[in-house]
Write a protein that holds these residues in place. Structure first.
Motif, PDB file in Angstrom:
ATOM      1  N   THR A   1     -10.333   1.291   1.715  1.00 59.75           N
ATOM      2  CA  THR A   1      -9.286   1.679   2.658  1.00 59.75           C
ATOM      3  C   THR A   1      -8.314   0.526   2.855  1.00 59.75           C
ATOM      4  OG1 THR A   1     -10.875   3.094   3.797  1.00 59.75           O
ATOM      5  CG2 THR A   1      -8.842   2.548   4.983  1.00 59.75           C
ATOM      6  N   VAL A   2      -7.029   0.810   2.698  1.00 64.41           N
ATOM      7  CA  VAL A   2      -5.963  -0.156   2.952  1.00 64.41           C
ATOM      8  C   VAL A   2      -5.368   0.097   4.329  1.00 64.41           C
ATOM      9  CG1 VAL A   2      -3.709  -1.000   2.184  1.00 64.41           C
ATOM     10  CG2 VAL A   2      -5.455  -0.385   0.499  1.00 64.41           C
ATOM     11  N   ASP A   3      -5.127   1.364   4.650  1.00 59.38           N
ATOM     12  CA  ASP A   3      -4.523   1.712   5.937  1.00 59.38           C
ATOM     13  C   ASP A   3      -4.820   3.168   6.264  1.00 59.38           C
ATOM     14  OD1 ASP A   3      -3.058   1.426   8.277  1.00 59.38           O
ATOM     15  OD2 ASP A   3      -1.268   0.674   7.279  1.00 59.38           O
ATOM     16  N   ARG A   4      -4.783   3.476   7.558  1.00 62.70           N
ATOM     17  CA  ARG A   4      -4.966   4.837   8.057  1.00 62.70           C
ATOM     18  C   ARG A   4      -3.785   5.191   8.935  1.00 62.70           C
ATOM     19  NH1 ARG A   4      -9.531   2.164   9.387  1.00 62.70           N
ATOM     20  NH2 ARG A   4     -11.352   2.634   8.115  1.00 62.70           N
ATOM     21  N   ASN A   5      -3.316   6.403   8.808  1.00 61.20           N
ATOM     22  CA  ASN A   5      -2.250   6.928   9.665  1.00 61.20           C
ATOM     23  C   ASN A   5      -1.043   5.995   9.733  1.00 61.20           C
ATOM     24  OD1 ASN A   5      -5.102   7.775  11.267  1.00 61.20           O
ATOM     25  ND2 ASN A   5      -3.727   9.399  10.619  1.00 61.20           N
ATOM     26  N   TYR A   6      -0.597   5.572   8.561  1.00 60.70           N
ATOM     27  CA  TYR A   6       0.598   4.726   8.482  1.00 60.70           C
ATOM     28  C   TYR A   6       1.813   5.591   8.823  1.00 60.70           C
ATOM     29  CZ  TYR A   6       4.401   1.918   6.650  1.00 60.70           C
ATOM     30  OH  TYR A   6       5.576   1.206   6.521  1.00 60.70           O
ATOM     31  N   ALA A   7       2.544   5.183   9.834  1.00 58.20           N
ATOM     32  CA  ALA A   7       3.689   5.972  10.293  1.00 58.20           C
ATOM     33  C   ALA A   7       4.971   5.156  10.221  1.00 58.20           C
ATOM     34  CB  ALA A   7       3.457   6.446  11.715  1.00 58.20           C
ATOM     35  N   TRP A   8       6.005   5.840   9.862  1.00 61.32           N
ATOM     36  CA  TRP A   8       7.364   5.313   9.850  1.00 61.32           C
ATOM     37  C   TRP A   8       8.250   6.455  10.283  1.00 61.32           C
ATOM     38  CZ3 TRP A   8      11.503   5.652   5.914  1.00 61.32           C
ATOM     39  CH2 TRP A   8      12.531   4.721   6.140  1.00 61.32           C
ATOM     40  N   ARG A   9       9.484   6.198  10.579  1.00 59.34           N
ATOM     41  CA  ARG A   9      10.344   7.258  11.125  1.00 59.34           C
ATOM     42  C   ARG A   9      10.445   8.478  10.213  1.00 59.34           C
ATOM     43  NH1 ARG A   9      15.862   6.806   9.086  1.00 59.34           N
ATOM     44  NH2 ARG A   9      15.994   4.894   7.885  1.00 59.34           N
ATOM     45  N   ALA A  10      10.247   8.265   8.911  1.00 63.34           N
ATOM     46  CA  ALA A  10      10.348   9.388   7.968  1.00 63.34           C
ATOM     47  C   ALA A  10       9.114  10.284   7.988  1.00 63.34           C
ATOM     48  CB  ALA A  10      10.576   8.863   6.556  1.00 63.34           C
TER      49      ALA A  10
ATOM     50  N   THR B   1       8.030   7.684   3.184  1.00 59.94           N
ATOM     51  CA  THR B   1       7.172   6.790   3.955  1.00 59.94           C
ATOM     52  C   THR B   1       6.439   5.834   3.023  1.00 59.94           C
ATOM     53  OG1 THR B   1       6.936   8.499   5.649  1.00 59.94           O
ATOM     54  CG2 THR B   1       5.339   6.709   5.695  1.00 59.94           C
ATOM     55  N   ALA B   2       5.995   6.326   1.877  1.00 59.96           N
ATOM     56  CA  ALA B   2       5.315   5.474   0.890  1.00 59.96           C
ATOM     57  C   ALA B   2       6.264   4.404   0.356  1.00 59.96           C
ATOM     58  CB  ALA B   2       4.767   6.326  -0.248  1.00 59.96           C
ATOM     59  N   LYS B   3       7.513   4.755   0.109  1.00 60.42           N
ATOM     60  CA  LYS B   3       8.497   3.774  -0.353  1.00 60.42           C
ATOM     61  C   LYS B   3       8.632   2.651   0.672  1.00 60.42           C
ATOM     62  CE  LYS B   3      11.372   6.795  -3.215  1.00 60.42           C
ATOM     63  NZ  LYS B   3      12.688   7.468  -3.324  1.00 60.42           N
ATOM     64  N   ARG B   4       8.699   3.015   1.929  1.00 57.36           N
ATOM     65  CA  ARG B   4       8.797   2.021   3.004  1.00 57.36           C
ATOM     66  C   ARG B   4       7.557   1.141   3.017  1.00 57.36           C
ATOM     67  NH1 ARG B   4      12.153  -0.966   6.177  1.00 57.36           N
ATOM     68  NH2 ARG B   4      11.095  -1.441   8.110  1.00 57.36           N
ATOM     69  N   TYR B   5       6.397   1.747   2.865  1.00 60.38           N
ATOM     70  CA  TYR B   5       5.153   0.981   2.850  1.00 60.38           C
ATOM     71  C   TYR B   5       5.171  -0.032   1.706  1.00 60.38           C
ATOM     72  CZ  TYR B   5       0.338  -0.407   2.773  1.00 60.38           C
ATOM     73  OH  TYR B   5      -0.801  -1.178   2.791  1.00 60.38           O
ATOM     74  N   LEU B   6       5.563   0.409   0.523  1.00 61.12           N
ATOM     75  CA  LEU B   6       5.583  -0.478  -0.640  1.00 61.12           C
ATOM     76  C   LEU B   6       6.577  -1.624  -0.449  1.00 61.12           C
ATOM     77  CD1 LEU B   6       5.373   2.211  -3.460  1.00 61.12           C
ATOM     78  CD2 LEU B   6       3.598   0.532  -2.860  1.00 61.12           C
ATOM     79  N   GLN B   7       7.704  -1.347   0.200  1.00 59.02           N
ATOM     80  CA  GLN B   7       8.711  -2.376   0.451  1.00 59.02           C
ATOM     81  C   GLN B   7       8.241  -3.429   1.438  1.00 59.02           C
ATOM     82  OE1 GLN B   7      12.005  -0.041   1.842  1.00 59.02           O
ATOM     83  NE2 GLN B   7      12.719   0.481  -0.220  1.00 59.02           N
ATOM     84  N   THR B   8       7.415  -3.027   2.388  1.00 59.94           N
ATOM     85  CA  THR B   8       7.037  -3.940   3.479  1.00 59.94           C
ATOM     86  C   THR B   8       5.618  -4.481   3.381  1.00 59.94           C
ATOM     87  OG1 THR B   8       6.333  -2.100   4.883  1.00 59.94           O
ATOM     88  CG2 THR B   8       8.641  -2.816   5.079  1.00 59.94           C
TER      89      THR B   8
END
Length: 114
Positions: free
Chosen positions: A25-34, A78-85
């Motif tokens: 597990t890397v993350d759970r319920n990762y949220a961004w505005r998208a 949201t995945a794109k944002r995760y990969l960027q940050t």
């Protein structure tokens, strides 16, 4: 049990299933505005973004059937944002769906960026 509690339980089942398959597990319920991604898991240098769907009544179709094009776009953005940050580079990634019903149905590569 509320709908939210049932959803969290389904996510825990999906996470346990993937851990047994060798993922971490890397993350759970990762949220961004998208949007939100239920689970982010990795195995070696593969990162997977997982949408978990609970379906108790098969008459409404599988959980995977309910991941509309609109939902896919939200997950992708949201995945794109995760990969960027994230500050980490993975060799590859994909989008999976796990449908929880009477059994666990895992669909690796359920949708793509196309």
């Amino acid at each position: 049990m509320t709908t939210q509690e049932a959803g969290r339980r389904a996510e825990a089942i999906a996470e346990g299933y993937l851990v047994k398959e060798g993922f971490h597990t890397v993350d759970r319920n990762y949220a961004w505005r998208a949007g939100e991604i239920d689970l982010i898991m990795e195995k070696k240098n593969l990162l997977i973004f997982v949408e978990v769907r609970l379906r108790l009544n098969a008459g409404y179709g599988s959980g995977a059937d309910s991941v509309t094009l609109s939902k896919q776009k939200k997950i992708i953005n949201t995945a794109k944002r995760y990969l960027q940050t994230s500050g980490h580079q993975w060799e590859s990634y994909r989008f999976d769906v796990i449908s929880i019903g009477k059994q666990v149905d895992w669909i690796p590569g359920a949708f793509t960026l196309d």
